[in-house]
Design a protein around this motif. Sequence first.
Motif, PDB file in Angstrom:
ATOM      1  N   CYS A 164       0.940  -0.974   0.191  1.00 17.81           N
ATOM      2  CA  CYS A 164       0.038  -0.276  -0.064  1.00 17.81           C
ATOM      3  C   CYS A 164       0.999   1.609  -0.238  1.00 17.81           C
ATOM      4  O   CYS A 164      -0.083   2.337  -0.970  1.00 17.81           O
ATOM      5  CB  CYS A 164      -1.023  -0.240   0.725  1.00 17.81           C
ATOM      6  SG  CYS A 164      -1.898  -1.031   0.941  1.00 17.81           S
ATOM      7  N   THR A 165       1.811   1.165   0.497  1.00 13.88           N
ATOM      8  CA  THR A 165       3.200   2.453   1.319  1.00 13.88           C
ATOM      9  C   THR A 165       3.806   2.327  -0.440  1.00 13.88           C
ATOM     10  O   THR A 165       3.364   3.842  -0.913  1.00 13.88           O
ATOM     11  CB  THR A 165       4.526   1.726   1.409  1.00 13.88           C
ATOM     12  OG1 THR A 165       3.189   2.074   3.004  1.00 13.88           O
ATOM     13  CG2 THR A 165       5.045   3.804   1.711  1.00 13.88           C
TER      14      THR A 165
ATOM     15  N   TRP B  96       2.268   1.552  -3.622  1.00 19.90           N
ATOM     16  CA  TRP B  96       1.258   2.016  -4.384  1.00 19.90           C
ATOM     17  C   TRP B  96       1.023   3.732  -4.109  1.00 19.90           C
ATOM     18  O   TRP B  96       1.230   4.369  -4.982  1.00 19.90           O
ATOM     19  CB  TRP B  96      -0.238   1.706  -4.201  1.00 19.90           C
ATOM     20  CG  TRP B  96      -1.765   1.823  -5.080  1.00 19.90           C
ATOM     21  CD1 TRP B  96      -1.839   2.715  -4.342  1.00 19.90           C
ATOM     22  CD2 TRP B  96      -1.452   1.276  -6.512  1.00 19.90           C
ATOM     23  NE1 TRP B  96      -2.596   2.651  -6.079  1.00 19.90           N
ATOM     24  CE2 TRP B  96      -2.891   1.578  -7.173  1.00 19.90           C
ATOM     25  CE3 TRP B  96      -0.942   0.438  -7.019  1.00 19.90           C
ATOM     26  CZ2 TRP B  96      -3.531   1.901  -8.292  1.00 19.90           C
ATOM     27  CZ3 TRP B  96      -0.756  -0.178  -8.374  1.00 19.90           C
ATOM     28  CH2 TRP B  96      -2.359   0.753  -8.538  1.00 19.90           C
ATOM     29  N   SER B  97       0.568   3.971  -2.836  1.00 22.55           N
ATOM     30  CA  SER B  97       0.252   5.599  -2.065  1.00 22.55           C
ATOM     31  C   SER B  97       1.272   6.821  -3.203  1.00 22.55           C
ATOM     32  O   SER B  97       1.636   7.466  -3.272  1.00 22.55           O
ATOM     33  CB  SER B  97       0.088   5.876  -0.546  1.00 22.55           C
ATOM     34  OG  SER B  97      -0.742   4.895  -0.488  1.00 22.55           O
TER      35      SER B  97
ATOM     36  N   PRO C 263      -0.172   8.819  -6.618  1.00 25.46           N
ATOM     37  CA  PRO C 263      -0.488   9.673  -5.584  1.00 25.46           C
ATOM     38  C   PRO C 263      -2.546   9.490  -5.549  1.00 25.46           C
ATOM     39  O   PRO C 263      -2.663   9.927  -6.182  1.00 25.46           O
ATOM     40  CB  PRO C 263       0.200  11.829  -5.773  1.00 25.46           C
ATOM     41  CG  PRO C 263       1.211  10.874  -6.582  1.00 25.46           C
ATOM     42  CD  PRO C 263       0.625   9.797  -7.014  1.00 25.46           C
ATOM     43  N   ASP C 264      -2.916  10.469  -3.827  1.00 25.90           N
ATOM     44  CA  ASP C 264      -4.245  10.542  -3.729  1.00 25.90           C
ATOM     45  C   ASP C 264      -4.889   9.376  -3.633  1.00 25.90           C
ATOM     46  O   ASP C 264      -6.766  10.078  -4.439  1.00 25.90           O
ATOM     47  CB  ASP C 264      -4.871  12.387  -4.759  1.00 25.90           C
ATOM     48  CG  ASP C 264      -3.605  13.194  -3.719  1.00 25.90           C
ATOM     49  OD1 ASP C 264      -3.581  12.396  -3.202  1.00 25.90           O
ATOM     50  OD2 ASP C 264      -3.658  13.899  -4.836  1.00 25.90           O
ATOM     51  N   THR C 265      -4.642   8.131  -3.526  1.00 26.43           N
ATOM     52  CA  THR C 265      -5.821   6.733  -4.227  1.00 26.43           C
ATOM     53  C   THR C 265      -6.286   6.670  -3.450  1.00 26.43           C
ATOM     54  O   THR C 265      -6.633   5.704  -3.239  1.00 26.43           O
ATOM     55  CB  THR C 265      -4.415   5.937  -4.626  1.00 26.43           C
ATOM     56  OG1 THR C 265      -3.696   5.546  -4.644  1.00 26.43           O
ATOM     57  CG2 THR C 265      -4.630   6.313  -6.574  1.00 26.43           C
ATOM     58  N   GLY C 266      -5.330   6.687  -1.725  1.00 28.51           N
ATOM     59  CA  GLY C 266      -5.676   5.973  -0.707  1.00 28.51           C
ATOM     60  C   GLY C 266      -5.659   4.740  -0.912  1.00 28.51           C
ATOM     61  O   GLY C 266      -4.337   4.285  -1.625  1.00 28.51           O
ATOM     62  N   ALA C 267      -6.070   3.881  -0.046  1.00 27.69           N
ATOM     63  CA  ALA C 267      -5.671   2.276  -0.068  1.00 27.69           C
ATOM     64  C   ALA C 267      -5.668   1.502  -1.052  1.00 27.69           C
ATOM     65  O   ALA C 267      -6.471   1.923  -2.298  1.00 27.69           O
ATOM     66  CB  ALA C 267      -6.878   1.557   0.774  1.00 27.69           C
TER      67      ALA C 267
ATOM     68  N   ARG D 220      -4.598  -2.364  -9.396  1.00 26.30           N
ATOM     69  CA  ARG D 220      -3.790  -2.761  -8.168  1.00 26.30           C
ATOM     70  C   ARG D 220      -3.996  -4.314  -7.355  1.00 26.30           C
ATOM     71  O   ARG D 220      -2.871  -4.888  -6.493  1.00 26.30           O
ATOM     72  CB  ARG D 220      -4.281  -2.085  -6.979  1.00 26.30           C
ATOM     73  CG  ARG D 220      -4.846  -0.192  -7.963  1.00 26.30           C
ATOM     74  CD  ARG D 220      -5.304   0.523  -6.616  1.00 26.30           C
ATOM     75  NE  ARG D 220      -7.025   0.225  -6.517  1.00 26.30           N
ATOM     76  CZ  ARG D 220      -8.110   0.900  -6.887  1.00 26.30           C
ATOM     77  NH1 ARG D 220      -7.631   1.562  -8.236  1.00 26.30           N
ATOM     78  NH2 ARG D 220      -8.859   0.461  -6.290  1.00 26.30           N
TER      79      ARG D 220
END
Length: 234
Positions: free
Chosen positions: A156-157, A159-160, A164-168, A182
């Motif tokens: 998750c880290t 991916w974020s 950016p700004d996608t959340g989990a 994802r």
Amino acid sequence: MPEGDISPLATAIHQLVQWVGTGRSVTTTGELRVADGLELVQLLDTGDHPCGGAGLDRLSSARNLPVLQSLLSLAVEASLLRTQRGRLIQVKKHARQAVTVEGVRRLLVENAHRTAPATLAPDVGRSDFGDAVLAALWKELSRNRHASLVVSELTCTLWSAVVPDTGAIELAPISGVSADARAQFAEMVALVLMDYAQLGLVAMDPEQTLVQLTPIGSHEADERLVPAAGPDSP
């Protein structure tokens, strides 16, 4: 968690390269001869079924030895071996380095770094996605080198960091990135971590839910995170 300094994968491929020596004949389709395949199954202890699978009477092709084939494919991909004029031979450029297990491991590490970006890039429409994820991965591993990371949280880290700004990672599609992409991303991060674990750079628990840099991996992280020297560098 174990340090993972020893790489059975590198040891097996080193033995394979040394077995090839000055060259081994292959079939007209570029496959190992059956007798050679069976010899390697014993030498490398691959666990392949000697008949090519349960219920078969005999091995008809070395292609039916999947673990051995994966070792061969990796040795070729890492430019340790190649096929030329009906023979499997060592790549001269790396022959001296391949004399030792550590030399082979280093070549496999370089290959893992080279191939990881493509593995880490689901269809998100960004050509630099895989490179960005790999850089973020090593940054996170280095930043937390003295602690174990939960693989799902690490995913998750990452991916974020690159989206950016996608959340989990489980949230509904945002910015045109599908939920399938994802989910595939999480699987690909796990695969890359397992590749690095086989080479002694990270250690993972048996359930593959925790990951941590090994001492060798910590040194590798320091090398990867050193900024490239610019034209004005001393």
